[in-house]
Design a protein around this motif. Structure first.
Motif, PDB file in Angstrom:
ATOM      1  N   SER A  36      -2.945   8.987   3.415  1.00 19.75           N
ATOM      2  CA  SER A  36      -3.154  10.343   3.250  1.00 19.75           C
ATOM      3  C   SER A  36      -4.775  10.227   2.583  1.00 19.75           C
ATOM      4  O   SER A  36      -5.562  11.137   2.927  1.00 19.75           O
ATOM      5  CB  SER A  36      -2.002  10.913   2.608  1.00 19.75           C
ATOM      6  N   PHE A  37      -4.826   9.614   1.530  1.00 16.11           N
ATOM      7  CA  PHE A  37      -6.108   9.873   0.875  1.00 16.11           C
ATOM      8  C   PHE A  37      -7.179   9.036   1.657  1.00 16.11           C
ATOM      9  O   PHE A  37      -8.286   9.450   1.584  1.00 16.11           O
ATOM     10  CB  PHE A  37      -5.986   8.903  -0.591  1.00 16.11           C
ATOM     11  N   LEU A  38      -6.854   7.839   2.425  1.00 17.74           N
ATOM     12  CA  LEU A  38      -7.785   7.431   3.364  1.00 17.74           C
ATOM     13  C   LEU A  38      -8.373   8.211   4.411  1.00 17.74           C
ATOM     14  O   LEU A  38      -9.444   8.554   4.549  1.00 17.74           O
ATOM     15  CB  LEU A  38      -7.026   6.045   4.006  1.00 17.74           C
ATOM     16  N   TYR A  39      -7.583   9.092   4.926  1.00 16.16           N
ATOM     17  CA  TYR A  39      -7.769  10.268   6.014  1.00 16.16           C
ATOM     18  C   TYR A  39      -8.776  11.301   5.147  1.00 16.16           C
ATOM     19  O   TYR A  39      -9.682  11.629   5.841  1.00 16.16           O
ATOM     20  CB  TYR A  39      -6.670  10.945   6.277  1.00 16.16           C
ATOM     21  N   LEU A  40      -8.523  11.743   3.958  1.00 17.03           N
ATOM     22  CA  LEU A  40      -9.248  12.674   3.310  1.00 17.03           C
ATOM     23  C   LEU A  40     -10.713  11.795   3.065  1.00 17.03           C
ATOM     24  O   LEU A  40     -11.663  12.640   3.294  1.00 17.03           O
ATOM     25  CB  LEU A  40      -8.732  13.095   1.939  1.00 17.03           C
ATOM     26  N   SER A  41     -10.687  10.638   2.645  1.00 18.86           N
ATOM     27  CA  SER A  41     -12.067  10.121   2.320  1.00 18.86           C
ATOM     28  C   SER A  41     -12.727   9.958   3.530  1.00 18.86           C
ATOM     29  O   SER A  41     -14.036   9.988   3.640  1.00 18.86           O
ATOM     30  CB  SER A  41     -11.569   8.654   1.608  1.00 18.86           C
ATOM     31  N   LEU A  42     -12.312   9.681   4.615  1.00 13.96           N
ATOM     32  CA  LEU A  42     -12.956   9.426   5.991  1.00 13.96           C
ATOM     33  C   LEU A  42     -13.471  10.727   6.514  1.00 13.96           C
ATOM     34  O   LEU A  42     -14.280  10.720   7.610  1.00 13.96           O
ATOM     35  CB  LEU A  42     -12.119   8.617   6.719  1.00 13.96           C
ATOM     36  N   GLN A  43     -13.161  11.868   5.866  1.00 12.83           N
ATOM     37  CA  GLN A  43     -13.870  13.223   6.197  1.00 12.83           C
ATOM     38  C   GLN A  43     -15.352  12.954   6.347  1.00 12.83           C
ATOM     39  O   GLN A  43     -16.082  13.689   6.687  1.00 12.83           O
ATOM     40  CB  GLN A  43     -13.262  14.231   5.729  1.00 12.83           C
TER      41      GLN A  43
ATOM     42  N   LEU B 140      -8.355   6.058  -4.479  1.00 13.57           N
ATOM     43  CA  LEU B 140      -6.853   6.382  -4.695  1.00 13.57           C
ATOM     44  C   LEU B 140      -6.012   5.681  -3.477  1.00 13.57           C
ATOM     45  O   LEU B 140      -5.047   5.198  -3.496  1.00 13.57           O
ATOM     46  CB  LEU B 140      -6.431   7.726  -4.807  1.00 13.57           C
ATOM     47  N   ALA B 141      -6.628   5.621  -2.431  1.00 17.00           N
ATOM     48  CA  ALA B 141      -6.032   5.004  -1.067  1.00 17.00           C
ATOM     49  C   ALA B 141      -5.995   3.747  -1.355  1.00 17.00           C
ATOM     50  O   ALA B 141      -5.051   2.901  -0.861  1.00 17.00           O
ATOM     51  CB  ALA B 141      -7.140   5.359  -0.032  1.00 17.00           C
ATOM     52  N   GLY B 142      -7.226   2.997  -1.715  1.00 12.41           N
ATOM     53  CA  GLY B 142      -7.092   1.703  -2.073  1.00 12.41           C
ATOM     54  C   GLY B 142      -6.079   1.278  -3.169  1.00 12.41           C
ATOM     55  O   GLY B 142      -4.966   0.019  -2.996  1.00 12.41           O
ATOM     56  N   CYS B 143      -5.734   2.145  -4.303  1.00 13.06           N
ATOM     57  CA  CYS B 143      -4.855   1.848  -5.158  1.00 13.06           C
ATOM     58  C   CYS B 143      -3.361   1.908  -4.459  1.00 13.06           C
ATOM     59  O   CYS B 143      -2.360   1.207  -4.680  1.00 13.06           O
ATOM     60  CB  CYS B 143      -4.734   2.822  -6.117  1.00 13.06           C
TER      61      CYS B 143
ATOM     62  N   ILE C 258     -10.010  -3.197  -1.176  1.00 13.66           N
ATOM     63  CA  ILE C 258      -9.285  -3.245  -2.327  1.00 13.66           C
ATOM     64  C   ILE C 258      -8.011  -3.613  -2.069  1.00 13.66           C
ATOM     65  O   ILE C 258      -7.283  -4.219  -3.003  1.00 13.66           O
ATOM     66  CB  ILE C 258      -9.443  -1.580  -2.609  1.00 13.66           C
ATOM     67  N   GLY C 259      -7.401  -3.340  -1.001  1.00 10.16           N
ATOM     68  CA  GLY C 259      -6.109  -3.664  -0.621  1.00 10.16           C
ATOM     69  C   GLY C 259      -5.717  -5.062  -0.816  1.00 10.16           C
ATOM     70  O   GLY C 259      -4.870  -5.892  -1.308  1.00 10.16           O
ATOM     71  N   ALA C 260      -6.584  -5.926  -0.023  1.00  7.45           N
ATOM     72  CA  ALA C 260      -6.721  -7.355   0.021  1.00  7.45           C
ATOM     73  C   ALA C 260      -6.922  -8.121  -1.676  1.00  7.45           C
ATOM     74  O   ALA C 260      -5.971  -8.748  -1.820  1.00  7.45           O
ATOM     75  CB  ALA C 260      -7.651  -7.978   0.821  1.00  7.45           C
ATOM     76  N   ALA C 261      -7.761  -7.646  -2.068  1.00 11.48           N
ATOM     77  CA  ALA C 261      -7.982  -8.486  -3.366  1.00 11.48           C
ATOM     78  C   ALA C 261      -7.082  -7.896  -4.318  1.00 11.48           C
ATOM     79  O   ALA C 261      -6.654  -8.684  -5.425  1.00 11.48           O
ATOM     80  CB  ALA C 261      -9.692  -7.913  -3.784  1.00 11.48           C
ATOM     81  N   GLY C 262      -6.928  -6.554  -4.634  1.00 10.21           N
ATOM     82  CA  GLY C 262      -5.978  -6.100  -5.500  1.00 10.21           C
ATOM     83  C   GLY C 262      -4.348  -6.526  -5.239  1.00 10.21           C
ATOM     84  O   GLY C 262      -3.693  -6.944  -6.069  1.00 10.21           O
ATOM     85  N   GLY C 263      -3.829  -6.574  -3.859  1.00 10.51           N
ATOM     86  CA  GLY C 263      -2.764  -7.039  -3.604  1.00 10.51           C
ATOM     87  C   GLY C 263      -2.575  -8.451  -3.928  1.00 10.51           C
ATOM     88  O   GLY C 263      -1.577  -9.051  -4.557  1.00 10.51           O
ATOM     89  N   SER C 264      -3.552  -9.195  -3.663  1.00  9.24           N
ATOM     90  CA  SER C 264      -3.443 -10.783  -3.977  1.00  9.24           C
ATOM     91  C   SER C 264      -3.510 -10.944  -5.698  1.00  9.24           C
ATOM     92  O   SER C 264      -2.870 -11.828  -6.158  1.00  9.24           O
ATOM     93  CB  SER C 264      -4.821 -11.379  -3.535  1.00  9.24           C
ATOM     94  N   LEU C 265      -4.392 -10.168  -6.434  1.00  7.39           N
ATOM     95  CA  LEU C 265      -4.253 -10.310  -7.977  1.00  7.39           C
ATOM     96  C   LEU C 265      -2.966  -9.918  -8.266  1.00  7.39           C
ATOM     97  O   LEU C 265      -2.279 -10.488  -9.220  1.00  7.39           O
ATOM     98  CB  LEU C 265      -5.243  -9.496  -8.414  1.00  7.39           C
ATOM     99  N   MET C 266      -2.252  -8.755  -7.837  1.00  6.05           N
ATOM    100  CA  MET C 266      -1.116  -8.253  -8.495  1.00  6.05           C
ATOM    101  C   MET C 266       0.046  -9.278  -8.157  1.00  6.05           C
ATOM    102  O   MET C 266       0.899  -9.438  -8.839  1.00  6.05           O
ATOM    103  CB  MET C 266      -0.545  -7.049  -7.651  1.00  6.05           C
TER     104      MET C 266
END
Length: 104
Positions: A44-51, A8-11, A65-73
């Protein structure tokens, strides 16, 4: 649940980068608001996942996820170059992120 939070954080990162592209093209305040909301959601979701996920793995996957997904989008929405080289290097990012999960 922690891996779902990381996805979710990556999305959220992908949508924030895409909203940034819309804002830079249109200068509309709605795109700026969408970008801010997306990044707050993402962090927020990154914080939760890094727990529970180690930071080195979680941050790398989130960034991938951000780099690849952002590039494709951006290739899809803003008609950026769709060359073989771009797809090849995006593929390498995805393979690297998957590899990080398996060497953990």
């Amino acid at each position: 649940m922690d891996w779902i939070f990381l996805l979710l954080a990556g999305c959220g990162e992908m949508s924030g980068v895409t909203a940034l592209g819309f804002y830079s093209n249109t200068k509309k305040k709605l795109a700026l608001v969408a970008m801010i909301i997306s990044f707050v959601f993402s962090f927020s979701f990154l914080y939760l996942s890094l727990q529970t996920i180690p930071m080195s793995i979680g941050y790398s996957i989130w960034t991938g996820i951000g780099a690849a997904g952002g590039s494709l989008m951006n290739m899809w929405l803003f008609n950026e170059s769709k060359s073989f080289k771009r797809f090849f290097f995006i593929f390498l990012i995805i393979i690297s992120v998957i590899g990080l999960k398996f060497v953990n």
